[in-house]
Motif scaffolding. Structure first.
Motif, PDB file in Angstrom:
ATOM      1  N   VAL A 202       0.837  -1.202   0.000  1.00  0.00           N
ATOM      2  CA  VAL A 202       0.000   0.000   0.000  1.00  0.00           C
ATOM      3  C   VAL A 202       0.868   1.247   0.000  1.00  0.00           C
ATOM      4  O   VAL A 202       0.593   2.218  -0.725  1.00  0.00           O
ATOM      5  CB  VAL A 202      -0.964  -0.011   1.203  1.00  0.00           C
ATOM      6  N   LEU A 206       0.877   4.015  -2.922  1.00  0.00           N
ATOM      7  CA  LEU A 206       0.587   5.413  -2.602  1.00  0.00           C
ATOM      8  C   LEU A 206       1.667   6.328  -3.175  1.00  0.00           C
ATOM      9  O   LEU A 206       1.360   7.343  -3.829  1.00  0.00           O
ATOM     10  CB  LEU A 206       0.510   5.574  -1.083  1.00  0.00           C
ATOM     11  N   ARG A 209       1.501   6.580  -6.967  1.00  0.00           N
ATOM     12  CA  ARG A 209       0.399   7.433  -7.413  1.00  0.00           C
ATOM     13  C   ARG A 209       0.721   8.916  -7.205  1.00  0.00           C
ATOM     14  O   ARG A 209       0.203   9.770  -7.942  1.00  0.00           O
ATOM     15  CB  ARG A 209      -0.883   7.083  -6.650  1.00  0.00           C
ATOM     16  N   ALA A 230      -4.604   3.216   3.509  1.00  0.00           N
ATOM     17  CA  ALA A 230      -5.314   2.565   2.402  1.00  0.00           C
ATOM     18  C   ALA A 230      -6.439   3.450   1.878  1.00  0.00           C
ATOM     19  O   ALA A 230      -6.682   3.514   0.670  1.00  0.00           O
ATOM     20  CB  ALA A 230      -5.871   1.218   2.863  1.00  0.00           C
ATOM     21  N   GLU A 231      -7.132   4.159   2.781  1.00  0.00           N
ATOM     22  CA  GLU A 231      -8.200   5.054   2.325  1.00  0.00           C
ATOM     23  C   GLU A 231      -7.630   6.285   1.641  1.00  0.00           C
ATOM     24  O   GLU A 231      -8.191   6.783   0.658  1.00  0.00           O
ATOM     25  CB  GLU A 231      -9.075   5.468   3.510  1.00  0.00           C
ATOM     26  N   LEU A 233      -4.952   6.295  -0.146  1.00  0.00           N
ATOM     27  CA  LEU A 233      -4.627   5.806  -1.484  1.00  0.00           C
ATOM     28  C   LEU A 233      -5.865   5.781  -2.368  1.00  0.00           C
ATOM     29  O   LEU A 233      -5.816   6.190  -3.538  1.00  0.00           O
ATOM     30  CB  LEU A 233      -4.014   4.412  -1.390  1.00  0.00           C
ATOM     31  N   ALA A 234      -6.988   5.338  -1.829  1.00  0.00           N
ATOM     32  CA  ALA A 234      -8.219   5.224  -2.615  1.00  0.00           C
ATOM     33  C   ALA A 234      -8.765   6.580  -3.033  1.00  0.00           C
ATOM     34  O   ALA A 234      -9.547   6.665  -3.991  1.00  0.00           O
ATOM     35  CB  ALA A 234      -9.271   4.463  -1.816  1.00  0.00           C
ATOM     36  N   ARG A 235      -8.370   7.635  -2.354  1.00  0.00           N
ATOM     37  CA  ARG A 235      -8.910   8.973  -2.625  1.00  0.00           C
ATOM     38  C   ARG A 235      -7.983   9.845  -3.470  1.00  0.00           C
ATOM     39  O   ARG A 235      -8.250  11.038  -3.632  1.00  0.00           O
ATOM     40  CB  ARG A 235      -9.206   9.691  -1.300  1.00  0.00           C
ATOM     41  N   ASP A 237      -7.536  10.244  -6.555  1.00  0.00           N
ATOM     42  CA  ASP A 237      -8.085  10.954  -7.713  1.00  0.00           C
ATOM     43  C   ASP A 237      -8.482  12.374  -7.342  1.00  0.00           C
ATOM     44  O   ASP A 237      -8.581  13.243  -8.211  1.00  0.00           O
ATOM     45  CB  ASP A 237      -9.294  10.202  -8.279  1.00  0.00           C
TER      46      ASP A 237
END
Length: 341
Positions: A202, A206, A209, A230-231, A233-235, A237
């Motif tokens: 993760v 991160l 990205r 992890a959250e 990373l998911a955000r 964008d």
């Protein structure tokens, strides 16, 4: 037999490798790092992951003008600070009178003739930081200063070259992945003591990205107090909204990722902004696609692409062009605004 190229910076033993090196062995390298750690502190946070660059910069110490170039947030200023310890540092802003800023740093009358007189016969290193908004003024200063003061060397940081005689360019790249992860972990733990970072995949995702850009990584690390990694990373964008909590004492353009990239965009010509926006839809593209997307003559598009590469907003390899993901997301924002305007 390998050619002799110099002496070890730690022990003075002759080095005899074809590739110029700063130290003769890992032991001397480690001894130098321990010595550096014992020196007076010149920054309030740790310096991570640029030892190879410091080695290569050491081979360029004789350059009269050494310009560190690279995109927003890549760490040019911090690298210059670590490399040029003890130098006279001049931080420039869009409002700066370059001669006056240098004169103030040196404690002399704010005139070019006074600067030359003050530095004639001296051996000195002058660091001009953040030159991209005053490149013409820097160029106007440097030629007479360097001609009149042979013992003076200049280290500049800029998002584009100064284009002065004798300039040597050193492109500052994003951090290697392992060092990017180290930087994130260091800054995240500083923001939340006792933080456990036990998922290396993760962390690596991160940092990838985030284009391995130190500014983006440090801004992201501030969010570990409110978001699990992890959250976060998911955000990513939405990173231009998320990454906006820079140091209060930093220049405005370094307090958020959007401001850092926007600083470069705002200084583009109308054609450059148009091409930049149009091409933000593509992670990678060639000249033919760029011409089709921008609806401009091929020779004009090629000239603009060259300018965007020079200004550290595009990279090129093997005939194709690419943008860092963060830069591309900024371009898509500007493209969406143009379409809705």
């Amino acid at each position: 037999m390998a050619d002799q190229v110099g002496t070890c910076a730690t022990c003075g033993v002759a080095t005899s490798r074809r590739r110029q090196v700063r130290y003769c062995s890992n032991a001397c390298r480690q001894r130098a790092y321990r010595q550096r750690a014992s020196e007076p502190v010149t920054a309030l946070d740790s310096f991570i992951g640029r030892d190879d660059e410091l080695d290569r910069l050491g081979n360029l110490r004789d350059a009269r003008v050494l310009t560190l170039v690279g995109p927003a947030g890549v760490g040019k200023s911090r690298l210059a600070k670590e490399f040029a310890t003890g130098a006279v540092r001049v931080e420039l802003s869009p409002e700066s009178d370059v001669v006056q800023a240098c004169a103030t740093a040196l404690g002399v009358i704010p005139a070019l003739s006074a600067l030359v007189r003050a530095l004639t016969g001296r051996t000195a290193v002058l660091v001009l930081d953040n030159c991209e908004h005053v490149t013409a003024d820097c160029a106007a200063l440097l030629e007479p200063l360097l001609l009149g003061c042979p013992g003076v060397r200049v280290i500049a940081t800029s998002r584009e070259p100064l284009r002065v005689p004798g300039e040597v360019l050193f492109t500052v790249q994003p951090l290697p992945l392992e060092h990017a992860v180290d930087l994130f972990a260091d800054r995240a733990r500083a923001n939340q003591l006792g933080l456990r970072l036990d998922d290396p995949d993760v962390l690596a995702a991160l940092c990838l990205r985030l284009d391995r850009l130190p500014l983006a990584i440090e801004l992201a690390a501030r969010l570990v107090t409110v978001l699990p990694v992890a959250e976060l990373l998911a955000r990513l964008d939405d990173r231009l909204e998320l990454l906006n909590r820079g140091n209060r004492t930093a220049a405005e353009r370094h307090r958020s990722l959007r401001a850092a990239i926007g600083w470069s965009y705002d200084r583009l010509s109308a054609d450059e902004q148009h091409v930049f926006r149009c091409l933000s839809a593509f992670p990678s593209f060639g000249l033919d696609l760029a011409v089709a997307a921008c609806d401009l003559p091929a020779d004009r598009v090629l000239a603009v692409l060259s300018a965007l590469v020079t200004k550290s907003l595009l990279t090129t390899s093997g005939g194709s062009f690419e943008q860092l993901e963060s830069v591309r997301l900024y371009g898509r924002e500007r493209l969406a605004e143009q379409g809705s305007g």
